[in-house]
Design a protein around this motif. Structure first.
Motif, mmCIF file in Angstrom:
data_model
loop_
_atom_site.group_PDB
_atom_site.id
_atom_site.type_symbol
_atom_site.label_atom_id
_atom_site.label_comp_id
_atom_site.label_asym_id
_atom_site.label_seq_id
_atom_site.Cartn_x
_atom_site.Cartn_y
_atom_site.Cartn_z
ATOM 1 N N LYS A 65 29.938 -17.733 -56.935
ATOM 2 C CA LYS A 65 28.654 -16.327 -56.315
ATOM 3 C C LYS A 65 28.166 -16.323 -57.931
ATOM 4 O O LYS A 65 27.857 -15.225 -58.674
ATOM 5 N N ALA A 103 29.651 -20.911 -52.263
ATOM 6 C CA ALA A 103 29.555 -21.284 -53.446
ATOM 7 C C ALA A 103 30.270 -19.841 -54.349
ATOM 8 O O ALA A 103 30.241 -19.358 -53.454
ATOM 9 N N PHE A 127 23.119 -16.915 -56.561
ATOM 10 C CA PHE A 127 23.824 -17.914 -55.828
ATOM 11 C C PHE A 127 25.182 -16.931 -53.992
ATOM 12 O O PHE A 127 25.411 -17.652 -53.753
ATOM 13 N N LEU A 154 27.594 -26.316 -56.394
ATOM 14 C CA LEU A 154 27.345 -25.113 -56.736
ATOM 15 C C LEU A 154 28.651 -24.418 -55.788
ATOM 16 O O LEU A 154 29.627 -22.804 -55.934
ATOM 17 N N THR A 155 29.506 -25.599 -54.797
ATOM 18 C CA THR A 155 31.263 -24.571 -54.807
ATOM 19 C C THR A 155 32.402 -25.275 -55.656
ATOM 20 O O THR A 155 33.094 -24.576 -55.306
#
Length: 368
Positions: free
Chosen positions: A208, A206, A200, A178-179
């Motif tokens: 976003k 993350a 997120f 997610l990053t």
């Protein structure tokens, strides 16, 4: 004689295998009319309220088409044309009549690193030139790899902007992280800001804008007009193309779970299901290499109303998927052998138009 026998059986095996590659029956009760001719790769197109079309050519052109006149739009940003990358999808704001915003996706060199990655821009057209250009999102980092840019653009019933970006050939790095960008479907406000209720937003480091993750290369995405759900399909590996219903925060599994295998025939994973990961609504084995997507919501095609249409790049046809109770229960081939189907749209007049590589935009006609 042995070499002859071996060659004969080898050819027979190839022929049988080829015939078995696609099991969908052919429906011959349909034809087409070429509406916009002489296009190389009409990756995306959209209808304007006055009946005109805006068409993207992957090589880096936006074409305005109306009354048999093509006009090339000037003022495009720099387009990174490499492999599957170039000028990709195009759409208009739901309130286009009021604000005149158009949105398009493309491969861009902006940002860190050599090569490019998928970007989303909005702009207006004045005197056949893009003006008021705003870069809304740019995936990072750049890479010189030429595969898996995505990328489709959809607005939902509330006016939120969704777009897809493929995992750029980095399957073991991007889709599950997610990053990192890539291998995701994203959600923005129409002005490019990030909605506060994106799933997120509160996660440390993350991205976003992410709405869902674990995707490989989504090249079809549409709002289902009956359910208001966002449906997407994506290129899988060999034998693993998928249709998914896109839901907030969900993980669609790539590459941890898949129904496909490497193109060489070797195993990616022995898992097709795992807790916490979504199952596809439908998958193709063999793969059809899907691109473009449209629902038939008009009555122009009789009992085809409610069907989902998906283009096949690999087998050169339009796949009509019959839906019942939210499931695909039957498929058939339309426009069989027409060429690599890249994009599909239902026009305001209720007819289906299809972008075919090295042909143009054609109108689907159902024979009675």
């Amino acid at each position: 004689m042995k070499p002859i026998k071996f060659s004969y059986f080898l050819l027979l095996l190839i022929a049988l295998t080829t015939c078995a590659q696609d099991k969908n029956p052919i429906n011959k009760m349909n034809s087409h009319e070429v509406v916009v001719s002489d296009l190389n790769n009409p990756w995306g197109f959209v209808f304007l309220p006055d009946g005109a079309m805006l068409i993207t050519e992957k090589e880096g052109k936006i074409i305005h088409y109306k009354d048999n006149i093509k006009t090339e739009i000037d003022g495009l940003p720099e387009i990174y044309v490499r492999g599957q990358g170039g000028l990709l999808d195009i759409n208009i704001h739901p309130k286009y009549n009021e604000n005149r915003w158009i949105y398009f996706s493309y491969a861009s060199t902006k940002g860190d690193g050599e090569g490019g990655n998928t970007a989303i821009m909005r702009a207006k057209i004045k005197k056949n030139t893009l003006v008021e250009k705003e870069l809304l999102y740019k995936a990072e980092p750049n890479t010189t790899k030429g595969q898996h840019f995505g990328s489709r653009i959809v607005f939902d019933k509330d006016g939120y902007l969704y777009f897809s970006i493929g995992e750029r050939g980095e399957r073991d790095i991007n889709p599950q992280d997610l990053t990192r960008d890539c291998g995701k479907i994203y959600r923005l406000n129409a002005d490019g800001t990030i909605p506060d209720d994106n799933p997120f937003v509160g996660f440390k480091n993350a991205k976003k804008a992410i709405w869902s993750y674990g995707h490989r290369n989504p090249q079809g995405m549409k709002l289902n007009p009956e359910t208001n759900e966002i449906w997407s399909h994506e290129h899988g590996p060999k034998g693993g193309d998928e249709i998914n219903i896109i839901k907030k925060s969900k993980n669609y599994g790539w590459p941890i779970i898949t129904y496909g295998e490497n193109y060489s025939g070797t195993t990616i994973t022995d898992q097709t299901k795992k807790a916490g990961m979504e199952q596809p609504l439908h998958y193709w084995d063999p793969s059809i290499a899907p691109s473009g997507m449209a629902f038939i919501s008009s009555t122009n095609y009789g009992d085809w109303k409610g069907s989902l249409l998906v283009g096949s790049l690999k087998f050169s046809y339009l796949d009509r998927c019959q839906i019942k109770n939210g499931k695909i229960i039957k498929e058939e081939r339309l426009l069989d052998g027409i060429g690599r189907v890249r994009s599909i749209e239902q026009a305001p007049d209720g007819f289906i138009y299809v972008g075919v590589e090295n042909l143009g935009i054609v109108k689907l006609i159902r024979k009675q």
